[in-house]
Design an enzyme around this catalytic site. Sequence first.
Site, PDB file in Angstrom:
ATOM      1  N   HIS A 292       0.835  -1.211   0.000  1.00  0.00           N
ATOM      2  CA  HIS A 292       0.000   0.000   0.000  1.00  0.00           C
ATOM      3  C   HIS A 292       0.867   1.257   0.000  1.00  0.00           C
ATOM      4  CE1 HIS A 292      -3.090  -2.667   2.181  1.00  0.00           C
ATOM      5  NE2 HIS A 292      -3.597  -2.435   0.980  1.00  0.00           N
TER       6      HIS A 292
ATOM      7  N   LYS B 154     -16.193  -7.767   5.467  1.00  0.00           N
ATOM      8  CA  LYS B 154     -14.853  -8.334   5.580  1.00  0.00           C
ATOM      9  C   LYS B 154     -14.466  -8.645   7.022  1.00  0.00           C
ATOM     10  CE  LYS B 154     -12.465  -6.816   1.430  1.00  0.00           C
ATOM     11  NZ  LYS B 154     -11.259  -6.144   0.921  1.00  0.00           N
TER      12      LYS B 154
ATOM     13  N   ARG C  84      -1.615  -6.472  -8.375  1.00  0.00           N
ATOM     14  CA  ARG C  84      -0.540  -7.399  -8.043  1.00  0.00           C
ATOM     15  C   ARG C  84      -0.453  -8.533  -9.051  1.00  0.00           C
ATOM     16  NH1 ARG C  84      -2.815  -8.403  -2.191  1.00  0.00           N
ATOM     17  NH2 ARG C  84      -4.497  -8.738  -3.617  1.00  0.00           N
TER      18      ARG C  84
ATOM     19  N   SER D  17      -2.935  -7.979   2.645  1.00  0.00           N
ATOM     20  CA  SER D  17      -3.275  -7.800   4.061  1.00  0.00           C
ATOM     21  C   SER D  17      -3.797  -9.085   4.679  1.00  0.00           C
ATOM     22  CB  SER D  17      -4.310  -6.685   4.223  1.00  0.00           C
ATOM     23  OG  SER D  17      -3.751  -5.446   3.883  1.00  0.00           O
TER      24      SER D  17
END
Length: 171
Positions: free
Chosen positions: A17, A41, A95, A133
Amino acid sequence: MRIGLYPGTFDPITLGHVDIIQRATTLVDRLVIGVAINRDKGPLFTLEQRVAMVEAECAEITRACEVEIVVHPFENLLIDCARDVGARVIVRGLRAVTDFEYEFQMVGMNRALDASVETVFLMADARRQAIASKLVKEIARLGGDVSKFVTPPVRAALEGKFLNGNGVKPG
């Protein structure tokens, strides 16, 4: 003034990030870091903790560049958040190919909602492509070393979460 929005849950903020934030500052005059309130989440850190971590990580970046960085929590549609903060650009990090597939769908939906807001993709630095994460939290929960993926303050926050009875204590 060119305003960009970099949204995410940042649970926690990672070096990946931080890399995207640093690079995004070269594209805009003001960068808004949108910290999403995503109840689905089930974040490890509270909204307040995530905002504080992002603000702390961005403080050094702000000192090093001439771009204003603002942290803005949001729970509405991303496109509405962009309108709320005056952003004409949404910054997203990629990514892998799987990221692209999801982001491609999001861009299509966002463009249908407001064609005046563009999305810009920044490829993750090769050294940071594997960082997620979700994986960082799993490594920390199981007592692994996350120092290659997060800054020391974030690592300490993760250790504090798991050493205080909120997960498996490191072995």
